[in-house]
Design a protein around this motif. Structure first.
Motif, mmCIF file in Angstrom:
data_model
loop_
_atom_site.group_PDB
_atom_site.id
_atom_site.type_symbol
_atom_site.label_atom_id
_atom_site.label_comp_id
_atom_site.label_asym_id
_atom_site.label_seq_id
_atom_site.Cartn_x
_atom_site.Cartn_y
_atom_site.Cartn_z
ATOM 1 N N ASN A 83 0.847 -1.298 0.004
ATOM 2 C CA ASN A 83 0.060 -0.095 -0.026
ATOM 3 C C ASN A 83 1.041 1.270 0.014
ATOM 4 O O ASN A 83 0.605 2.359 0.672
ATOM 5 C CB ASN A 83 -1.027 0.198 1.230
ATOM 6 C CG ASN A 83 -1.899 -1.135 1.100
ATOM 7 O OD1 ASN A 83 -2.411 -1.494 0.215
ATOM 8 N ND2 ASN A 83 -2.138 -2.028 2.175
ATOM 9 N N GLY A 84 1.971 1.282 -0.761
ATOM 10 C CA GLY A 84 2.789 2.470 -0.907
ATOM 11 C C GLY A 84 3.847 2.479 0.330
ATOM 12 O O GLY A 84 4.635 3.431 0.121
ATOM 13 N N GLN A 85 3.878 1.477 1.139
ATOM 14 C CA GLN A 85 4.725 1.894 2.226
ATOM 15 C C GLN A 85 6.057 0.925 2.003
ATOM 16 O O GLN A 85 5.931 -0.234 2.184
ATOM 17 C CB GLN A 85 4.118 1.105 3.772
ATOM 18 C CG GLN A 85 3.051 1.839 4.295
ATOM 19 C CD GLN A 85 3.128 3.423 4.619
ATOM 20 O OE1 GLN A 85 4.157 3.778 5.257
ATOM 21 N NE2 GLN A 85 2.352 4.216 4.229
ATOM 22 N N VAL A 86 7.213 1.519 1.286
ATOM 23 C CA VAL A 86 8.294 0.927 1.037
ATOM 24 C C VAL A 86 9.378 1.519 1.769
ATOM 25 O O VAL A 86 9.384 2.734 2.004
ATOM 26 C CB VAL A 86 8.486 0.599 -0.379
ATOM 27 C CG1 VAL A 86 7.168 0.147 -1.190
ATOM 28 C CG2 VAL A 86 8.399 2.186 -1.163
ATOM 29 N N GLY A 87 10.333 0.491 1.635
ATOM 30 C CA GLY A 87 11.549 1.085 2.538
ATOM 31 C C GLY A 87 12.632 1.687 1.824
ATOM 32 O O GLY A 87 12.298 1.689 0.395
ATOM 33 N N ASP A 88 13.545 2.489 2.276
ATOM 34 C CA ASP A 88 14.732 2.806 1.608
ATOM 35 C C ASP A 88 15.547 1.774 0.781
ATOM 36 O O ASP A 88 16.136 1.866 -0.469
ATOM 37 C CB ASP A 88 15.626 3.492 2.564
ATOM 38 C CG ASP A 88 15.286 4.797 3.063
ATOM 39 O OD1 ASP A 88 14.315 5.378 2.511
ATOM 40 O OD2 ASP A 88 15.818 5.001 4.289
ATOM 41 N N ASN A 89 15.574 0.563 1.146
ATOM 42 C CA ASN A 89 16.109 -0.495 0.481
ATOM 43 C C ASN A 89 15.367 -0.725 -1.084
ATOM 44 O O ASN A 89 16.160 -0.956 -1.956
ATOM 45 C CB ASN A 89 16.074 -1.839 1.241
ATOM 46 C CG ASN A 89 14.733 -2.474 1.514
ATOM 47 O OD1 ASN A 89 13.769 -1.519 1.672
ATOM 48 N ND2 ASN A 89 14.419 -3.839 1.558
ATOM 49 N N GLN A 90 14.264 -0.626 -1.193
ATOM 50 C CA GLN A 90 13.598 -0.464 -2.448
ATOM 51 C C GLN A 90 13.967 0.656 -3.343
ATOM 52 O O GLN A 90 14.361 0.283 -4.416
ATOM 53 C CB GLN A 90 12.004 -0.566 -2.310
ATOM 54 C CG GLN A 90 11.268 -1.800 -1.552
ATOM 55 C CD GLN A 90 11.420 -2.783 -2.728
ATOM 56 O OE1 GLN A 90 11.605 -3.934 -1.876
ATOM 57 N NE2 GLN A 90 11.683 -2.868 -3.917
ATOM 58 N N PHE A 91 14.170 1.845 -2.959
ATOM 59 C CA PHE A 91 14.541 2.919 -3.620
ATOM 60 C C PHE A 91 16.198 2.634 -4.227
ATOM 61 O O PHE A 91 16.545 2.908 -5.190
ATOM 62 C CB PHE A 91 14.382 4.122 -2.962
ATOM 63 C CG PHE A 91 13.011 4.459 -2.958
ATOM 64 C CD1 PHE A 91 12.353 5.010 -4.173
ATOM 65 C CD2 PHE A 91 12.207 4.144 -1.876
ATOM 66 C CE1 PHE A 91 10.970 5.445 -4.168
ATOM 67 C CE2 PHE A 91 10.718 4.257 -1.931
ATOM 68 C CZ PHE A 91 10.275 5.118 -2.965
ATOM 69 N N THR A 92 16.842 2.364 -3.049
ATOM 70 C CA THR A 92 18.331 1.835 -3.210
ATOM 71 C C THR A 92 18.484 0.984 -4.462
ATOM 72 O O THR A 92 19.359 0.985 -5.474
ATOM 73 C CB THR A 92 19.165 1.297 -2.166
ATOM 74 O OG1 THR A 92 19.069 2.606 -1.201
ATOM 75 C CG2 THR A 92 20.504 1.144 -2.381
ATOM 76 N N ALA A 93 17.711 -0.112 -4.172
ATOM 77 C CA ALA A 93 17.878 -1.337 -5.408
ATOM 78 C C ALA A 93 17.318 -0.790 -6.730
ATOM 79 O O ALA A 93 18.011 -0.929 -7.883
ATOM 80 C CB ALA A 93 16.772 -2.366 -4.991
ATOM 81 N N ALA A 94 16.387 0.327 -6.796
ATOM 82 C CA ALA A 94 15.872 0.695 -7.974
ATOM 83 C C ALA A 94 17.055 1.477 -8.721
ATOM 84 O O ALA A 94 17.278 1.621 -9.968
ATOM 85 C CB ALA A 94 14.516 1.350 -7.863
ATOM 86 N N VAL A 112 6.859 5.051 -11.734
ATOM 87 C CA VAL A 112 6.577 3.867 -11.440
ATOM 88 C C VAL A 112 5.317 3.792 -10.355
ATOM 89 O O VAL A 112 4.187 3.106 -10.674
ATOM 90 C CB VAL A 112 7.706 2.838 -10.921
ATOM 91 C CG1 VAL A 112 7.118 1.632 -10.196
ATOM 92 C CG2 VAL A 112 8.737 2.491 -12.199
ATOM 93 N N ILE A 113 5.420 4.642 -9.330
ATOM 94 C CA ILE A 113 4.426 5.039 -8.451
ATOM 95 C C ILE A 113 3.105 5.305 -9.015
ATOM 96 O O ILE A 113 2.014 4.815 -8.723
ATOM 97 C CB ILE A 113 4.870 5.877 -7.452
ATOM 98 C CG1 ILE A 113 6.108 5.422 -6.854
ATOM 99 C CG2 ILE A 113 3.801 6.197 -6.358
ATOM 100 C CD1 ILE A 113 6.946 6.460 -5.908
ATOM 101 N N ALA A 114 3.238 6.242 -9.989
ATOM 102 C CA ALA A 114 2.149 7.054 -10.759
ATOM 103 C C ALA A 114 1.349 5.832 -11.569
ATOM 104 O O ALA A 114 0.212 5.798 -11.479
ATOM 105 C CB ALA A 114 2.450 8.069 -11.408
ATOM 106 N N ASN A 115 2.268 4.765 -12.193
ATOM 107 C CA ASN A 115 1.674 3.776 -12.977
ATOM 108 C C ASN A 115 0.893 2.848 -11.900
ATOM 109 O O ASN A 115 -0.282 2.056 -12.361
ATOM 110 C CB ASN A 115 2.668 3.109 -13.965
ATOM 111 C CG ASN A 115 2.633 3.929 -15.250
ATOM 112 O OD1 ASN A 115 1.932 3.622 -16.189
ATOM 113 N ND2 ASN A 115 3.744 4.734 -15.190
#
Length: 184
Positions: free
Chosen positions: A126-137, A150-153
């Motif tokens: 539900n949109g609650q993602v951690g810093d690790n997701q952004f680092t990996a991206a 990606v979030i908007a899609n």
């Protein structure tokens, strides 16, 4: 049977008729989902506006379709699974293996895999993602612009999934069923 009337563009009043005409221009057809949304011209206008904006964005159509497939699979939306499988297969020309992989949140393409990892995490949490997701991206090469898109899609596709599921919109394509939980 759809829980609201499907608005016929030939008999719709303004602004619904104009929005349905815009739908035909944007999509090439007027799907039942947009005919259902036309009960609220404001909702349809928002849906089409976000679609048009995302088409102009940094993510190419093939990545947007993969996101749509993954989100529809997670949400169990047969309408969107069917529509986006059709588009992925016939318009984007993804092969069956890549379509199935996208539904599972995977891809053989490293950038697509990173996009799907992020999209799946956003959808599942539900949109609650951690810093690790952004680092990996970012390590996979996604720019901040692509991450925001990606979030908007994901949000765009969740909106479509919820409209179709809540309104039980009649599907005009062959049904693509959700994969079994064992496959996911």
């Amino acid at each position: 049977m759809t829980r609201v009337p499907l608005i016929d563009p030939a008999t719709a009043g303004t602004p619904a008729a104009e929005l349905l005409t815009a739908t035909k221009r944007a999509m090439g057809v007027i799907p039942n989902t947009t005919k259902a949304m036309a009960n609220s011209p404001a909702a349809l206008k928002g849906f089409l506006g976000l679609l048009d904006a995302l088409k102009e964005g940094a993510l190419p159509a093939a990545l947007r379709e993969r996101i749509a497939l993954a989100v529809a699979e997670i949400n169990g939306c047969a309408f969107c699974l069917s529509a986006h499988t059709y588009v992925a297969r016939n318009v984007i020309k993804l092969d069956e293996e890549e379509i199935t992989a996208a539904r599972l949140g995977r891809s053989a393409d490293p950038k697509a895999a990173a996009v799907l990892d992020l999209a799946v995490a956003i959808t599942n949490n539900n949109g609650q993602v951690g810093d690790n997701q952004f680092t990996a991206a970012r390590e996979a090469g996604l720019t901040d612009e692509e991450i925001v898109e990606v979030i908007a899609n994901v949000a765009y596709n969740i909106f479509a999934n919820y409209i179709n599921e809540a309104l039980d919109v009649d599907l005009e394509l062959p049904v693509v069923a959700a994969l079994s939980p064992a496959a996911v």
